[in-house]
Design an enzyme around this catalytic site. Structure first.
Site, short mmCIF file in Angstrom:
data_model
loop_
_atom_site.label_atom_id
_atom_site.label_comp_id
_atom_site.label_asym_id
_atom_site.label_seq_id
_atom_site.Cartn_x
_atom_site.Cartn_y
_atom_site.Cartn_z
N SER A 57 60.54 -69.27 63.05
CA SER A 57 61.04 -67.95 62.65
C SER A 57 60.01 -66.83 62.74
O SER A 57 60.35 -65.67 62.51
CB SER A 57 61.60 -68.02 61.23
OG SER A 57 62.83 -68.71 61.20
N LYS A 60 60.86 -63.85 64.76
CA LYS A 60 61.76 -62.82 64.25
C LYS A 60 61.07 -61.46 64.15
O LYS A 60 61.73 -60.42 64.07
CB LYS A 60 62.32 -63.22 62.88
CG LYS A 60 63.38 -64.33 62.93
CD LYS A 60 63.92 -64.62 61.54
CE LYS A 60 65.15 -65.53 61.56
NZ LYS A 60 64.83 -66.94 61.75
N SER A 117 65.32 -64.41 56.28
CA SER A 117 65.10 -65.16 57.52
C SER A 117 66.42 -65.64 58.12
O SER A 117 66.52 -66.74 58.66
CB SER A 117 64.18 -66.37 57.27
OG SER A 117 63.65 -66.84 58.49
N LYS A 219 55.86 -62.80 57.98
CA LYS A 219 56.98 -63.69 58.27
C LYS A 219 56.54 -65.15 58.31
O LYS A 219 55.54 -65.48 58.95
CB LYS A 219 57.60 -63.31 59.62
CG LYS A 219 58.92 -64.01 59.88
CD LYS A 219 60.01 -63.51 58.95
CE LYS A 219 61.23 -64.43 58.94
NZ LYS A 219 61.01 -65.70 58.18
#
Length: 391
Positions: A57, A60, A117, A219
């Site tokens: 992730s 992202k 997320s 993140k």
């Protein structure tokens, strides 16, 4: 530790001007890692930073970059709504829990991506911006290459596992720096600790936001193939550090190892402003000029990240051919400022004329020539410049 300290005198990381130097000792159980000082672009530590890895992730951040860019250009607004397709609704993994057929505000989707997320929120944004997630991935790859992420390839908007979806710790740090620099008005979403959508409250997955250590982004990531990863950034005493780690064995290791690396960076290094942009550094004699000397300056601020011991032993030397023959144009490169320190690769910074010097007229040149014949050439030996003082 692999040789890992890169010094950058005057610009941000994405200027691609860094120089490799050995750093103080540090090791980590992370499979890949990098730690940089954002202002100077100095790489304080790296381990396998150019090794291809699954992003999970953490990619992202690239999706958010594309959305923020569209917002800044005025082609999208936070109050716009985007429809939820069946493809977005049925996506697996971490979710915002979007409702099939609903239209959701862009700002809610941004929080869904960053705080929760949400893979589903990523797909809604991708389809809203490009029609399909595949088309969005194509546009995203093109933009990432333009930003200098040459070792990155993204197949989807969420970081869902795919053998052709990968990046490196260095590329992700470059992306993080660009997002912070390019979109300060939207960066605050990364520090928000929770978001409630559709009656479901979810906390930000970044563990360092809860440790009161100055971290304000960015993140997390986790897949079986990638292990546990984190892009983290924080500011202390006006120094912003950006870190990427990946391949950690569990959530606790991700939190503890990330905190340890950041604390080390803040403790062991500092930034030293040697010269301000336009500051006079030294001067050179001018042959056949209307002025006897020409002042030298740096065009940009010279700020360097050093360990405290490196700063103590730093040496600054002026390297130039002297005298300079007139005429001299303002801005002409006339000399080099050479900076050395223990375990630091020599850094050379151009010095330019801060003023124009016209050539003497005919009678002045005749007089200078006569003086040269009678008394010889002037002594032009120039001592090394005194070490610059930190400001």
């Amino acid at each position: 530790m692999k040789g890992a300290f890169r010094g950058l005198a005057v610009a941000l990381l994405f200027s691609a001007s860094a120089l490799p130097v050995a750093a103080a000792n540090l090791d980590t159980i992370a499979a890949q890692a990098i730690l940089i000082d954002m202002e100077t672009g100095t790489v304080l530590f790296e381990k396998n930073a150019d090794q291809r890895m699954p992003t999970s992730s953490m990619s992202k951040v690239a999706t958010a970059y594309m959305v923020f860019e569209r917002l800044k250009e005025g082609r999208l607004s936070l109050d716009d709504t985007l429809p939820v397709s069946e493809q977005a609704w049925k996506v697996q993994g971490s979710k915002m829990f979007v409702e099939l057929g609903n239209n959701i505000k862009v700002e809610d989707l941004i929080r869904g991506v960053i705080i929760q997320s949400g893979n589903d929120a990523c797909v809604v944004l991708a389809e809203g911006l490009s029609g399909t997630e595949a088309a969005f991935a194509t546009a995203m790859n093109k933009r990432m290459k333009e930003l200098g992420l040459n070792a990155t390839n993204l197949m989807n908007a969420s970081g869902w596992p795919d053998p052709d979806h990968y990046s490196t710790a260095r590329d992700l740090s470059t992306l993080a720096v660009r997002l912070i620099h390019d979109f300060p008005e939207y960066f605050h979403y990364y520090s928000e600790q929770e978001f409630t959508y559709h009656g479901i409250k979810q906390g930000n997955r970044n563990p360092l936001l809860y440790r009161n250590m100055g971290v304000d982004g960015m993140k997390t990531g986790h897949t079986e193939a990638a292990g546990y990863g984190l892009i983290a950034t924080g500011k202390r005493n006006d120094r912003r550090l950006v870190m990427v780690v990946n391949g950690l064995p569990n959530m606790q290791a991700r939190a503890d190892e990330s905190a340890r690396i950041l604390e080390w960076g803040w403790r062991e290094f500092d930034n030293y402003a040697l010269f301000k942009a336009g500051e006079i550094v030294d001067s050179l004699p001018v042959w056949l000029g209307e002025a006897e000397t020409v002042p030298l300056t740096v065009e940009q601020q010279v700020k360097i990240t050093f360990t405290h011991e490196q700063r103590r032993q730093m040496k600054v030397t002026l390297v130039a051919d002297s005298p300079v023959e007139a005429p001299v144009a303002k801005g002409a490169k006339l000399a080099t400022l050479r900076i050395t320190a223990p375990d630091f690769q020599t850094l050379e910074i151009p010095l330019v004329a801060s003023a124009e010097v016209q050539r003497k007229g005919l009678f002045g040149r005749v007089a200078a020539a006569a003086s040269h014949m009678l008394f010889g050439a002037p002594d032009t030996a120039k001592p090394a410049a005194e070490p610059a003082k930190a400001q």
